[in-house]
Design an enzyme around this catalytic site. Structure first.
Site, PDB file in Angstrom:
ATOM      1  N   ASP A   1       0.870  -1.181   0.000  1.00 47.70           N
ATOM      2  CA  ASP A   1       0.000   0.000   0.000  1.00 47.70           C
ATOM      3  C   ASP A   1       0.899   1.220   0.000  1.00 47.70           C
ATOM      4  O   ASP A   1       1.759   1.358   0.869  1.00 47.70           O
ATOM      5  CB  ASP A   1      -0.887   0.021   1.254  1.00 47.70           C
ATOM      6  CG  ASP A   1      -1.949  -1.062   1.200  1.00 47.70           C
ATOM      7  OD1 ASP A   1      -2.237  -1.562   0.100  1.00 47.70           O
ATOM      8  OD2 ASP A   1      -2.493  -1.417   2.258  1.00 47.70           O
TER       9      ASP A   1
ATOM     10  N   ASP B   1     -13.601  -6.150  -5.808  1.00 48.13           N
ATOM     11  CA  ASP B   1     -13.821  -6.241  -4.362  1.00 48.13           C
ATOM     12  C   ASP B   1     -15.222  -6.802  -4.167  1.00 48.13           C
ATOM     13  O   ASP B   1     -16.209  -6.129  -4.471  1.00 48.13           O
ATOM     14  CB  ASP B   1     -13.717  -4.858  -3.710  1.00 48.13           C
ATOM     15  CG  ASP B   1     -12.296  -4.302  -3.770  1.00 48.13           C
ATOM     16  OD1 ASP B   1     -11.353  -5.091  -3.968  1.00 48.13           O
ATOM     17  OD2 ASP B   1     -12.127  -3.078  -3.621  1.00 48.13           O
TER      18      ASP B   1
END
Lengths: 255, 210
Positions: A11, A130
């Site tokens: 990330d 997702d």
């Protein structure tokens, strides 16, 4: 034999690797180039940068970061997060990424998959999904970091994305993400058998056996972020275990 | 002879990645987009990502097809990567039938896999079996047999010139994963994305070429 790919995800916020849960309590965890180099040395088969930079100004740094990384790390690099246009894709690929991952932008306008795939080749277009379970054997697609329910069926969306030219599906279970109690195996099986392209399992890995279960369910690659960041498991340990289960992995003879 | 390597830019490439890998291997490399400039370089790389037909057509229109053939005749070394490697063969069958450079006798066809659990594209790290001949040994010098390289492709090459094949790879059946014969080398895998082993192949090429 084709190996299952073990992929660490980083990330990235404003050019730095960050750790944290659900975008809260972000802590600096180093220079992405150095972290990518370390994962490469540990046997990562690919590296994913997920740009979580919220502000628009911070976004140019990701291209610069990709450029620096690709000068020093010679394994495939995928970049996702905040990519909205074909021009964004071109910039990231030109900077040295091998693939880009599209999520919300593809849901909003699926035509971007077709345009990007025709222009750059299906091999560099990953569609990230997702998915959240909403009923028995039913998952819907969420966007914007899992905040918005599109009410689109995840398996149907995966099929559509592939028909439009996606070369790979990065499948994250919103239910399992961060729980460390295993990938959503049922979801993985459903999507994997429904599409002809490779599926990357994401969300929920906590033990070496979770990685094996994802492989049995049809995943071509297994992804984890915090597990590797916090050193709870190393890529070598995962590969060693997969090899012990007769699952083919690269470089397992050396780990 | 020039110590520089030409990376042929014909609009179908992972040019930057190849340049970066060559630089990392301490070679001087530049992109070349004019066929007439090619002869000034000590070695050349034909990269490529995309579709066989348009790429072959573009080589022809730009004049790079003749330039590359003449380059090979001059004895200088050429390395083809992925689509660049596929273009070395006689014919390609990606959306129709197209003529390749015919440097190697063979054809490029789409995977037709009986095992439906095998995904297309063939994407990821796969092991290769290296051949037992002088050129294969040069190409894979310092690399053990059975090492993995990074592949991403939906079409594969088969050659009748078995002696020119330097490795084979198994994906629902064996295909030609690299060639090395005299001054024509190439691989279906991406040496620039295959970590240390890939960089070793590139280094072997650079040493042989310059």
């Amino acid at each position: 034999m084709l190996g299952v790919r073990v992929i660490p995800c980083l990330d990235v916020n404003k050019g730095r690797v960050v750790k944290g849960t659900n975008f809260i309590n972000l802590q600096d965890a180093g220079d992405p180039v150095e972290v990518a180099k370390r994962y490469n040395a540990e046997g990562a088969d690919e590296v994913v940068f997920l740009d979580i930079t919220a502000s628009h100004e911070g976004r140019d740094t990701i291209a610069d970061l990709v450029k620096k990384t690709s000068e020093q790390v010679f394994i495939p690099l995928t970049v996702g997060g905040g990519i909205r246009t074909v021009e964004d894709i071109r910039n990231i690929l030109n900077a040295g990424a091998d693939k880009v991952s599209l999520n919300s932008a593809a849901v909003k306008d699926p035509e971007i998959i077709r345009q990007a795939s025709q222009r750059f080749g299906a091999q560099c277009i990953v569609v990230a999904i997702d998915a959240k379970k909403t009923a028995q054997s039913k998952w819907t697609v969420f966007v914007h970091g899992g905040r918005i329910d599109t009410q689109t069926d995840a398996v149907e969306w995966a099929k559509k994305a592939v028909s439009l030219g996606a070369g790979e599906i990065l499948l994250t279970s919103m239910d399992k993400d961060g729980t460390k109690d295993g990938y959503d195996i049922e979801l993985l099986k459903e999507v994997s058998k429904s599409v002809s392209v490779p599926v990357i399992a994401s969300g929920g890995a906590g033990t070496v056996d979770h990685f094996a279960q994802a492989c049995y369910a049809g995943a071509s690659a297994v992804l984890a972020a915090s597990l590797f960041h916090y050193g709870q498991l190393t890529i070598k340990e995962v590969k060693k275990y997969l090899r012990s289960k007769q699952i083919s992995v690269r470089g397992a003879g050396n780990v | 002879m020039s110590k520089k390597i030409a990376v042929i830019d014909y609009g179908f490439g992972n040019i930057e990645s190849v340049l970066k890998a060559l630089n990392f291997c301490k070679a001087q490399a530049e992109t070349v987009n004019k066929p007439e400039a090619l002869s000034g370089y000590g070695a050349a790389i034909l990269p490529g990502v995309g579709s066989f037909g348009p790429a072959a057509e573009f080589l022809k229109i730009s004049g790079f097809d003749e330039a590359v053939k003449n380059y090979v005749k001059s004895g200088k070394m050429l390395y083809g990567i992925c689509l660049g490697f596929q273009l070395f063969f006689t014919k390609g069958f990606e959306n129709g039938e197209h003529e390749g450079l015919d440097l190697i006798k063979g054809e490029v066809k789409k995977f037709d896999l009986k095992d439906k659990s095998l995904k297309i594209p063939h994407m990821g790290w796969n092991t290769v079996k290296t051949a037992e001949n002088i050129y294969a040994r040069k190409m894979f010098k310092g690399i053990e047999d059975g090492e993995s390289f990074y592949f991403v492709h939906s079409y594969y090459a088969l050659t009748q010139d078995v002696s020119k094949s330097s490795s084979v790879c198994d994906y629902g059946g064996d295909f030609c994963s690299s060639i090395a014969f005299e001054n024509v080398w190439g691989s279906q895998f991406h040496p620039e994305k295959s970590g240390d082993k890939g960089l070793a192949v590139l280094t072997n090429f650079i040493k042989e070429a310059l």
